[in-house]
Design an enzyme around this catalytic site. Structure first.
Site, PDB file in Angstrom:
ATOM      1  N   GLY A  14       0.731  -1.278  -0.119  1.00  0.00           N
ATOM      2  CA  GLY A  14      -0.215  -0.089  -0.110  1.00  0.00           C
ATOM      3  C   GLY A  14       0.913   1.461  -0.061  1.00  0.00           C
ATOM      4  CG  ASP A  65      -5.952  -6.995  -5.898  1.00  0.00           C
ATOM      5  OD1 ASP A  65      -5.942  -6.555  -4.620  1.00  0.00           O
ATOM      6  OD2 ASP A  65      -6.793  -7.282  -6.523  1.00  0.00           O
ATOM      7  CG  ASN A  91       0.356   1.196   4.687  1.00  0.00           C
ATOM      8  OD1 ASN A  91       0.066   1.884   5.837  1.00  0.00           O
ATOM      9  ND2 ASN A  91       0.148   1.546   3.210  1.00  0.00           N
ATOM     10  CB  SER A 144      -6.987   1.218  12.947  1.00  0.00           C
ATOM     11  OG  SER A 144      -7.979   2.441  13.010  1.00  0.00           O
ATOM     12  CE1 TYR A 157      -9.730  -0.328   8.600  1.00  0.00           C
ATOM     13  CE2 TYR A 157     -10.578   0.922  10.462  1.00  0.00           C
ATOM     14  CZ  TYR A 157      -9.644   0.847   9.537  1.00  0.00           C
ATOM     15  OH  TYR A 157      -8.420   1.424   9.489  1.00  0.00           O
ATOM     16  CB  ALA A 159     -13.956  -7.045  13.919  1.00  0.00           C
ATOM     17  CE  LYS A 161      -6.470  -1.570   9.560  1.00  0.00           C
ATOM     18  NZ  LYS A 161      -5.047  -1.907   8.747  1.00  0.00           N
TER      19      LYS A 161
END
Length: 270
Positions: A14, A65, A91, A144, A157, A159, A161
């Site tokens: 990323g 990807d 990342n 996060s 999301y 959960a 992270k």
């Protein structure tokens, strides 16, 4: 400060936007060989030029990807052209959509889970044998604050992270005996003021209107519930503020730090 990163090969997923881009540039400034991974060829080419200008030992872009199971092996093959992989920065991530869990479509859950957790598992699994053989390495996962406290209207999301944070801790326990360190940086909001910092696929690229679509129809009251106040007088971090911690954790200067989750949140969790 000599970080010991000069000449070491580092993979950053990323890498063409926001935090990942800043980490790639930060590692380049320390003289690392940067293997930047992303989907936007044009942004990747610009990033390689910037990395070389900053003093990278070398830099390449690998178009991939990360949700494709075959990508990690291809990325690793490209990286090994420069020597053993010493640093991995996981990342890539983001939320596929937004909304209340009760209203969610189960068919969308896998997208958030794979983008945020599956990509970390697969890329880490690919590089670990080489790090174990070398008896050294540093892995930095980007988690996060959502994984620490849960972001309102981002249940899956958050959960995923949280799972990245848990994986960081258990992997650190497993691979410490091989001289490998594993840590995690957990940012809150992070946005660059540089328009070149957002590749075509970035959620923050204005042409994508991602956030407007994701939160379309959300009431002002629920948008207010989503916000967390910082104590520093500004709502978000710059990518460079997050990247500086990631670069430190990847460096020899953090040689006795492992299994830790570090918020970069402006005091929003206080």
């Amino acid at each position: 400060m000599d970080t010991g990163l000069a000449g070491k090969t580092a993979i950053i997923t990323g890498a063409t936007a926001n935090i990942g881009r800043a980490i790639a540039l930060g590692l380049a400034a320390e003289g690392a060989t940067v293997v930047a991974v992303g989907r936007d060829q044009e942004a990747g080419a610009r990033l390689v030029t910037l990395c070389r200008d900053l003093g990278a030992a070398d830099a390449i872009f690998v178009a991939a990807d990360m949700t494709a199971p075959a990508s990690p092996a291809r990325i690793l093959e490209a990286a090994l052209e420069f020597g053993p992989v010493a640093v991995l920065v996981n990342n890539v991530g983001g939320n596929v959509g937004a909304g209340f869990f009760a209203d969610s479509d189960p068919a969308t859950w896998a997208g958030d889970i794979d983008l945020n957790l599956g990509t970390v598992l697969r890329m880490t699994h690919a590089v670990l044998p080489g790090m174990i053989a070398a008896r050294s390495g540093a892995i930095v996962n980007i988690g996060s604050t959502a994984g620490l406290v849960g972001d309102y209207m981002l249940p899956v999301y958050s959960a995923a992270k949280a799972a990245v944070h848990g994986f960081t801790k258990v992997l650190a326990k497993e691979v410490g005996q091989h001289g490998i360190r594993v840590n995690c940086v957990a940012p809150y909001g992070t946005v660059s003021s540089d328009p070149d910092a957002f590749s075509k696929g970035s959620r923050f690229n204005r042409e994508n209107s991602f956030f407007a679509r994701a939160f379309a129809g959300t009431s002002p009251e629920d948008m207010a519930r989503r916000a967390r106040q910082t104590v520093l007088g500004r709502p978000v971090a710059t990518p460079e503020e997050v990247a500086s911690l990631a670069v430190y954790l990847a460096s020899d200067k953090a040689g006795f730090i492992t299994g830790q989750i570090y918020p970069v949140d402006g005091g929003s969790l206080l």
